[in-house]
Design a protein around this motif. Structure first.
Motif, PDB file in Angstrom:
ATOM      1  N   LYS A   1      87.198 126.063  39.154  1.00 48.29           N
ATOM      2  CA  LYS A   1      87.072 124.524  39.436  1.00 48.29           C
ATOM      3  C   LYS A   1      86.229 124.239  40.807  1.00 48.29           C
ATOM      4  O   LYS A   1      85.611 123.055  40.466  1.00 48.29           O
ATOM      5  N   ALA A   2      85.916 124.990  41.670  1.00 49.12           N
ATOM      6  CA  ALA A   2      85.142 124.705  42.533  1.00 49.12           C
ATOM      7  C   ALA A   2      83.766 124.480  42.201  1.00 49.12           C
ATOM      8  O   ALA A   2      82.985 123.836  42.569  1.00 49.12           O
ATOM      9  N   ILE A   3      83.435 125.571  41.218  1.00 53.66           N
ATOM     10  CA  ILE A   3      82.085 125.616  40.678  1.00 53.66           C
ATOM     11  C   ILE A   3      81.624 124.239  39.899  1.00 53.66           C
ATOM     12  O   ILE A   3      80.785 123.749  40.163  1.00 53.66           O
ATOM     13  N   GLU A   4      82.772 123.732  39.017  1.00 56.85           N
ATOM     14  CA  GLU A   4      82.671 122.635  38.353  1.00 56.85           C
ATOM     15  C   GLU A   4      82.167 121.534  39.155  1.00 56.85           C
ATOM     16  O   GLU A   4      81.453 120.721  39.034  1.00 56.85           O
ATOM     17  N   GLN A   5      83.143 121.315  40.371  1.00 52.99           N
ATOM     18  CA  GLN A   5      82.730 120.034  41.278  1.00 52.99           C
ATOM     19  C   GLN A   5      81.345 120.057  41.903  1.00 52.99           C
ATOM     20  O   GLN A   5      80.774 119.295  42.190  1.00 52.99           O
ATOM     21  N   ALA A   6      81.154 121.609  42.289  1.00 49.48           N
ATOM     22  CA  ALA A   6      79.803 121.662  43.162  1.00 49.48           C
ATOM     23  C   ALA A   6      78.558 121.190  42.529  1.00 49.48           C
ATOM     24  O   ALA A   6      77.757 120.731  42.773  1.00 49.48           O
ATOM     25  N   ARG A   7      78.818 121.198  40.986  1.00 47.25           N
ATOM     26  CA  ARG A   7      77.577 120.796  40.173  1.00 47.25           C
ATOM     27  C   ARG A   7      77.453 119.496  40.109  1.00 47.25           C
ATOM     28  O   ARG A   7      76.219 119.022  39.702  1.00 47.25           O
ATOM     29  N   HIS A   8      78.301 118.535  40.717  1.00 51.36           N
ATOM     30  CA  HIS A   8      78.048 117.166  40.826  1.00 51.36           C
ATOM     31  C   HIS A   8      77.072 116.696  41.871  1.00 51.36           C
ATOM     32  O   HIS A   8      76.666 115.859  42.015  1.00 51.36           O
ATOM     33  N   PHE A   9      76.956 117.711  42.775  1.00 55.72           N
ATOM     34  CA  PHE A   9      76.204 117.491  44.143  1.00 55.72           C
ATOM     35  C   PHE A   9      75.143 118.288  44.282  1.00 55.72           C
ATOM     36  O   PHE A   9      73.934 118.206  45.289  1.00 55.72           O
ATOM     37  N   GLY A  10      74.691 119.158  43.195  1.00 56.52           N
ATOM     38  CA  GLY A  10      73.252 120.010  43.552  1.00 56.52           C
ATOM     39  C   GLY A  10      73.392 121.213  42.597  1.00 56.52           C
ATOM     40  O   GLY A  10      74.464 121.337  41.612  1.00 56.52           O
ATOM     41  N   GLU A  11      72.686 122.207  42.623  1.00 58.90           N
ATOM     42  CA  GLU A  11      72.393 123.098  41.933  1.00 58.90           C
ATOM     43  C   GLU A  11      73.313 124.512  42.400  1.00 58.90           C
ATOM     44  O   GLU A  11      73.515 124.626  43.539  1.00 58.90           O
ATOM     45  N   VAL A  12      74.175 125.051  41.555  1.00 57.20           N
ATOM     46  CA  VAL A  12      75.113 126.192  41.759  1.00 57.20           C
ATOM     47  C   VAL A  12      74.547 127.396  41.240  1.00 57.20           C
ATOM     48  O   VAL A  12      74.033 127.709  40.037  1.00 57.20           O
ATOM     49  N   GLN A  13      74.571 128.469  41.807  1.00 59.51           N
ATOM     50  CA  GLN A  13      74.376 129.901  41.640  1.00 59.51           C
ATOM     51  C   GLN A  13      75.532 130.595  41.755  1.00 59.51           C
ATOM     52  O   GLN A  13      76.116 130.812  42.572  1.00 59.51           O
ATOM     53  N   ILE A  14      76.053 131.232  40.485  1.00 57.35           N
ATOM     54  CA  ILE A  14      77.175 132.069  40.236  1.00 57.35           C
ATOM     55  C   ILE A  14      76.492 133.569  40.524  1.00 57.35           C
ATOM     56  O   ILE A  14      75.791 134.147  39.681  1.00 57.35           O
ATOM     57  N   VAL A  15      76.844 134.103  41.772  1.00 61.59           N
ATOM     58  CA  VAL A  15      76.191 135.448  42.158  1.00 61.59           C
ATOM     59  C   VAL A  15      76.716 136.551  41.574  1.00 61.59           C
ATOM     60  O   VAL A  15      76.220 137.593  41.359  1.00 61.59           O
ATOM     61  N   ALA A  16      78.144 136.422  40.956  1.00 58.77           N
ATOM     62  CA  ALA A  16      78.718 137.546  40.189  1.00 58.77           C
ATOM     63  C   ALA A  16      79.938 136.709  39.465  1.00 58.77           C
ATOM     64  O   ALA A  16      80.595 135.848  40.232  1.00 58.77           O
ATOM     65  N   SER A  17      80.495 137.256  38.333  1.00 58.42           N
ATOM     66  CA  SER A  17      81.682 136.956  37.768  1.00 58.42           C
ATOM     67  C   SER A  17      82.388 138.138  37.345  1.00 58.42           C
ATOM     68  O   SER A  17      82.003 139.401  36.792  1.00 58.42           O
ATOM     69  N   SER A  18      83.824 137.920  37.354  1.00 57.86           N
ATOM     70  CA  SER A  18      84.635 138.970  36.628  1.00 57.86           C
ATOM     71  C   SER A  18      85.459 138.561  35.267  1.00 57.86           C
ATOM     72  O   SER A  18      86.341 138.823  34.660  1.00 57.86           O
ATOM     73  N   ARG A  19      84.776 137.374  34.913  1.00 59.22           N
ATOM     74  CA  ARG A  19      85.458 136.679  33.639  1.00 59.22           C
ATOM     75  C   ARG A  19      85.358 137.596  32.474  1.00 59.22           C
ATOM     76  O   ARG A  19      86.290 137.371  31.852  1.00 59.22           O
ATOM     77  N   GLU A  20      84.295 138.512  32.458  1.00 56.04           N
ATOM     78  CA  GLU A  20      84.268 139.202  31.134  1.00 56.04           C
ATOM     79  C   GLU A  20      85.521 140.113  31.058  1.00 56.04           C
ATOM     80  O   GLU A  20      85.665 140.709  29.975  1.00 56.04           O
ATOM     81  N   LYS A  21      86.079 140.419  32.038  1.00 58.58           N
ATOM     82  CA  LYS A  21      87.275 141.552  31.937  1.00 58.58           C
ATOM     83  C   LYS A  21      88.662 140.625  32.311  1.00 58.58           C
ATOM     84  O   LYS A  21      89.641 141.050  32.743  1.00 58.58           O
ATOM     85  N   GLY A  22      88.590 139.266  31.840  1.00 60.49           N
ATOM     86  CA  GLY A  22      89.787 138.595  32.399  1.00 60.49           C
ATOM     87  C   GLY A  22      90.194 138.345  33.595  1.00 60.49           C
ATOM     88  O   GLY A  22      91.261 137.987  34.316  1.00 60.49           O
ATOM     89  N   TYR A  23      89.283 138.429  34.553  1.00 56.78           N
ATOM     90  CA  TYR A  23      89.295 138.268  36.073  1.00 56.78           C
ATOM     91  C   TYR A  23      90.073 139.175  36.602  1.00 56.78           C
ATOM     92  O   TYR A  23      90.918 138.797  37.475  1.00 56.78           O
ATOM     93  N   ASN A  24      90.054 140.378  36.193  1.00 59.49           N
ATOM     94  CA  ASN A  24      91.256 141.213  36.778  1.00 59.49           C
ATOM     95  C   ASN A  24      90.826 142.053  37.870  1.00 59.49           C
ATOM     96  O   ASN A  24      91.467 143.137  38.333  1.00 59.49           O
ATOM     97  N   TYR A  25      89.442 141.807  38.212  1.00 54.41           N
ATOM     98  CA  TYR A  25      88.825 142.290  39.378  1.00 54.41           C
ATOM     99  C   TYR A  25      88.062 141.678  40.507  1.00 54.41           C
ATOM    100  O   TYR A  25      87.685 140.488  39.892  1.00 54.41           O
ATOM    101  N   ILE A  26      87.697 142.017  41.607  1.00 47.84           N
ATOM    102  CA  ILE A  26      86.762 141.152  42.455  1.00 47.84           C
ATOM    103  C   ILE A  26      85.487 141.914  42.483  1.00 47.84           C
ATOM    104  O   ILE A  26      85.447 143.100  42.698  1.00 47.84           O
ATOM    105  N   PRO A  27      84.271 141.261  41.896  1.00 47.12           N
ATOM    106  CA  PRO A  27      83.011 141.910  41.789  1.00 47.12           C
ATOM    107  C   PRO A  27      82.547 142.200  43.299  1.00 47.12           C
ATOM    108  O   PRO A  27      82.702 141.134  44.061  1.00 47.12           O
ATOM    109  N   ASP A  28      81.979 143.094  43.443  1.00 47.08           N
ATOM    110  CA  ASP A  28      81.308 143.328  44.812  1.00 47.08           C
ATOM    111  C   ASP A  28      79.838 143.972  44.896  1.00 47.08           C
ATOM    112  O   ASP A  28      79.486 144.085  45.885  1.00 47.08           O
TER     113      ASP A  28
END
Length: 373
Positions: free
Chosen positions: A109-136
């Motif tokens: 949700k935060a990422i979606e809103q930030a895109r209204h104001f500039g470019e966003v870089q997603i540095v890492a994501s745990s989406r592929e595993k259903g967000y069951n961990y924190i990427p480090d």
């Protein structure tokens, strides 16, 4: 007629201490003997200005907030902060990007809103595993204006326990774990949190922002979306969320009486360990979050056999356990262990899980006997 005791594991608004609710309830009728309700008192009165000042001081004391940070009370919840952060920090940063760690629903949700104001870089994501961990294992590009984290993911049941320094302003959504554990505020440049988890009732948003970060905002913004407005007007540019601030003050006083954040953290660890141990030993339930990133605030778990999902929910509700149904997009169960939830409620949930499991074993044994006969 007696009322069954409720054990409230709801994800929010938060469970509040009984003493806080009783004081708040009496103040709705007659606030501190003034003859006025806290709901109708002027926010410009010296008495309410004292409430704001006391609440700010409690935040500073409980979190050891350095003097070079502002403590602000806003409205609109974390959802408004999803826009305010990039509007204040990204919009005029030239070609810089807002860096975001994608750890779940609210990070998205935060990422979606930030895109209204500039470019966003997603540095890492745990989406592929259903967000069951924190990427480090990630790094930042040299053109990052700030790094945004979500410290606790209420839906997915994960939590960040270590915060790295990348040399750029660190922004953190701490809506669901602020005041639940000790943090070093000076590690962050901006912290925001909806009050309705561990601080108080819904309606107020806490922002802790480094004063030097405010000086970097060099361009005009709409007043209600400008952190400088709230800093310059002691969070009372317009009518603030009076009742939410007042009850937050009462709740922070209660937290102070419990021994502060360090003492409540020990209790929260004890509650979480008790429940996770029961889940890990169970033949019916299993935890969904990776072991090293399990949230202390929001314990998420599922049934190995989906046929038990409604059965256990009904069984628990009959015994006064409420709020354990998982988020609608995830299903399963979620037990939120916020500060005011007593240890005996967690013990009761663990016993109820064990009783339900034993009941299923007996039922299966009886069915086997009938088939054998």
């Amino acid at each position: 007629m007696s009322t069954q005791q409720k054990h409230n594991f709801g994800a929010g608004p938060c469970i509040l201490p009984i003493s806080v609710m009783e004081k708040a309830a009496s103040s709705v009728i007659n606030w501190d003997g003034s003859g006025l309700s806290i709901l109708e008192v002027s926010h410009r009165s010296a008495e309410f200005e004292e409430v704001v000042a006391k609440t700010q001081l409690l935040v500073r004391e409980l979190l050891s907030v350095p003097e070079d940070y502002e403590v602000l009370f806003l409205q609109g919840g974390a959802s408004t902060q999803f826009s305010m952060v990039p509007q204040n920090l990204l919009q005029a940063s030239g070609n810089k990007k807002g860096a975001y760690l994608d750890t779940g629903y609210f990070a998205q949700k935060a990422i979606e809103q930030a895109r209204h104001f500039g470019e966003v870089q997603i540095v890492a994501s745990s989406r592929e595993k259903g967000y069951n961990y924190i990427p480090d294992n990630y790094s930042l590009h040299h053109d990052a204006a700030y790094l945004h984290l979500t410290s606790n993911n209420t839906i997915e049941g994960t939590e960040i326990f270590e915060f790295r320094n990348f040399g750029v302003p660190l922004v953190c959504d701490m809506s669901s774990d602020i005041f639940s554990r000790e943090i070093k505020v000076s590690d962050f440049d901006l912290i925001y949190a909806g009050a309705q988890k561990n601080m108080g009732p819904a309606g107020m948003t806490l922002v802790i922002i480094k004063k030097t970060l405010l000086t970097k905002i060099k361009y005009p913004l709409p007043a209600m979306y400008d952190y400088r407005t709230y800093a310059a007007n002691n969070s009372m540019y317009n009518t603030p969320p009076v009742f939410s601030i007042y009850v937050s003050m009462l709740n922070l006083l209660w937290l102070k009486d419990q021994g502060g954040v360090s003492a409540i953290e020990k209790q929260n660890i004890k509650k979480a360990e008790l429940l996770y141990e029961a889940i890990d030993k169970s033949e019916i339930f299993y935890g969904t979050a990776d072991g090293g990133h399990r949230s202390r605030m929001n314990v998420t778990f599922q049934c190995r056999d989906k046929k038990h999902e409604n059965g256990f929910l009904n069984y628990a509700q009959e015994r006064g356990i409420v709020g354990t149904k998982g988020y609608r997009s995830v299903g399963g169960f979620r037990a939120s262990l916020y500060n005011a939830l007593p240890l005996f409620s967690v013990e009761f949930l663990v016993k109820t899980m064990a009783y339900y499991e034993k009941m299923q074993e007996m039922k299966n044994a009886n069915q086997s006997q009938k088939i054998g006969a």
